[in-house]
Write an enzyme that holds these catalytic residues in place. Sequence first.
Site, PDB file in Angstrom:
ATOM      1  N   ASP A  48      -7.655  36.251  83.823  1.00 22.90           N
ATOM      2  CA  ASP A  48      -7.561  35.457  84.828  1.00 22.90           C
ATOM      3  C   ASP A  48      -8.850  35.854  85.755  1.00 22.90           C
ATOM      4  O   ASP A  48      -9.030  36.867  86.058  1.00 22.90           O
ATOM      5  CB  ASP A  48      -6.601  35.449  85.849  1.00 22.90           C
ATOM      6  CG  ASP A  48      -6.602  34.739  87.137  1.00 22.90           C
ATOM      7  OD1 ASP A  48      -6.100  33.532  86.988  1.00 22.90           O
ATOM      8  OD2 ASP A  48      -7.301  35.028  87.979  1.00 22.90           O
ATOM      9  N   TYR A  53     -15.669  35.017  91.665  1.00 23.97           N
ATOM     10  CA  TYR A  53     -15.569  36.573  91.547  1.00 23.97           C
ATOM     11  C   TYR A  53     -16.782  37.096  90.709  1.00 23.97           C
ATOM     12  O   TYR A  53     -16.938  38.497  90.722  1.00 23.97           O
ATOM     13  CB  TYR A  53     -14.377  36.912  90.406  1.00 23.97           C
ATOM     14  CG  TYR A  53     -12.974  36.576  90.700  1.00 23.97           C
ATOM     15  CD1 TYR A  53     -12.556  36.218  91.885  1.00 23.97           C
ATOM     16  CD2 TYR A  53     -12.105  36.759  89.782  1.00 23.97           C
ATOM     17  CE1 TYR A  53     -11.444  35.862  92.364  1.00 23.97           C
ATOM     18  CE2 TYR A  53     -10.584  36.299  89.968  1.00 23.97           C
ATOM     19  CZ  TYR A  53     -10.316  35.824  91.219  1.00 23.97           C
ATOM     20  OH  TYR A  53      -9.120  35.372  91.479  1.00 23.97           O
ATOM     21  N   LYS A  78     -11.494  29.208  87.901  1.00 23.07           N
ATOM     22  CA  LYS A  78     -11.196  28.682  89.212  1.00 23.07           C
ATOM     23  C   LYS A  78     -12.539  27.695  89.732  1.00 23.07           C
ATOM     24  O   LYS A  78     -13.571  28.739  89.894  1.00 23.07           O
ATOM     25  CB  LYS A  78     -10.590  29.447  90.249  1.00 23.07           C
ATOM     26  CG  LYS A  78      -9.489  30.020  89.805  1.00 23.07           C
ATOM     27  CD  LYS A  78      -8.622  31.031  90.663  1.00 23.07           C
ATOM     28  CE  LYS A  78      -7.478  31.892  90.093  1.00 23.07           C
ATOM     29  NZ  LYS A  78      -8.521  33.127  89.414  1.00 23.07           N
ATOM     30  N   HIS A 111      -9.685  26.567  93.749  1.00 22.66           N
ATOM     31  CA  HIS A 111      -9.123  28.040  94.445  1.00 22.66           C
ATOM     32  C   HIS A 111      -8.551  27.986  95.547  1.00 22.66           C
ATOM     33  O   HIS A 111      -7.657  28.924  95.985  1.00 22.66           O
ATOM     34  CB  HIS A 111     -10.438  28.771  94.368  1.00 22.66           C
ATOM     35  CG  HIS A 111     -10.462  30.101  94.193  1.00 22.66           C
ATOM     36  ND1 HIS A 111     -11.263  30.900  93.653  1.00 22.66           N
ATOM     37  CD2 HIS A 111      -9.246  31.131  94.363  1.00 22.66           C
ATOM     38  CE1 HIS A 111     -10.914  32.257  93.516  1.00 22.66           C
ATOM     39  NE2 HIS A 111      -9.659  32.265  94.278  1.00 22.66           N
TER      40      HIS A 111
END
Length: 273
Positions: A48, A53, A78, A111
């Site tokens: 994931d 990120y 996401k 998200h």
Amino acid sequence: MSSLHETFVLENGVAIPKIGLGTWQVPNGETTYHAVSFALKNGYRHIDTAYAYHNEESVGKAVRDSGIDRRDIFVTSKLPAEIKSYDKALKTFDETMENLGLEQLDLYLIHAPWPWSEKGADYTKENIEVWKAMEEIYESGRCRAIGVSNFSVSDLKAVMENAKIKPMVNQIRYFIGHTQEDVTAFCQDNGILVEAYSPLATGKILENTEIQKIADKYGKTLPQVCIRYCLQKGVLPLPKSTHEAFILQNADVDFEISSEDMQYLDQLKETEK
């Protein structure tokens, strides 16, 4: 069969491995690459990540370099919470795919229902517009499943009332003592898989003596009890670690918590210390 090889099945028939490796707050480069490579080498088949990120590049490289058939690895990313238009959603998905270096994504999520800087603000109209882009991405075949993250019941209803394809997943903050019962029940009643991010409360749960008592009873670690608890609730845990020993431990959850002990864990509150 190891929990790593068991799957939940999404509403559209796509199988998703029951435990995923989370990569939030793991820096791009060697740290992410090593954690993902090690996890894949040791049986994980679900990774994931997210555009936000900033580590999609290293996740994708580890997946490509693993030597494992791409069809056997489930990759989630996401759409950033700040992206709230149809055109930008499509463009950002293209960027995610370029970062990952993959031809197909397994799961793509919105998200959050609002930009992080405006938590709780009403973006219903924009989410409906973005969901149309998500549906288009899904129908193009470039992504096998679509869903949301951090959506409340009202957020979900607004999208579902205006959707051709309903969300297949809602990834939420979920751990012992914080199980978001209303949204979890709504999702499970409507065929939406709940995924648990921060199943260890980003480490804040690790000193909890009440959960530790249960762990001692089963001869397991406290994180293993937290992860097993999610699974027995029909929720998919996404534990994050960059340490090899913990990556292995977090997947070693092939034991059963008794119904009595599950009830005990259910009633715990304030587990974040």
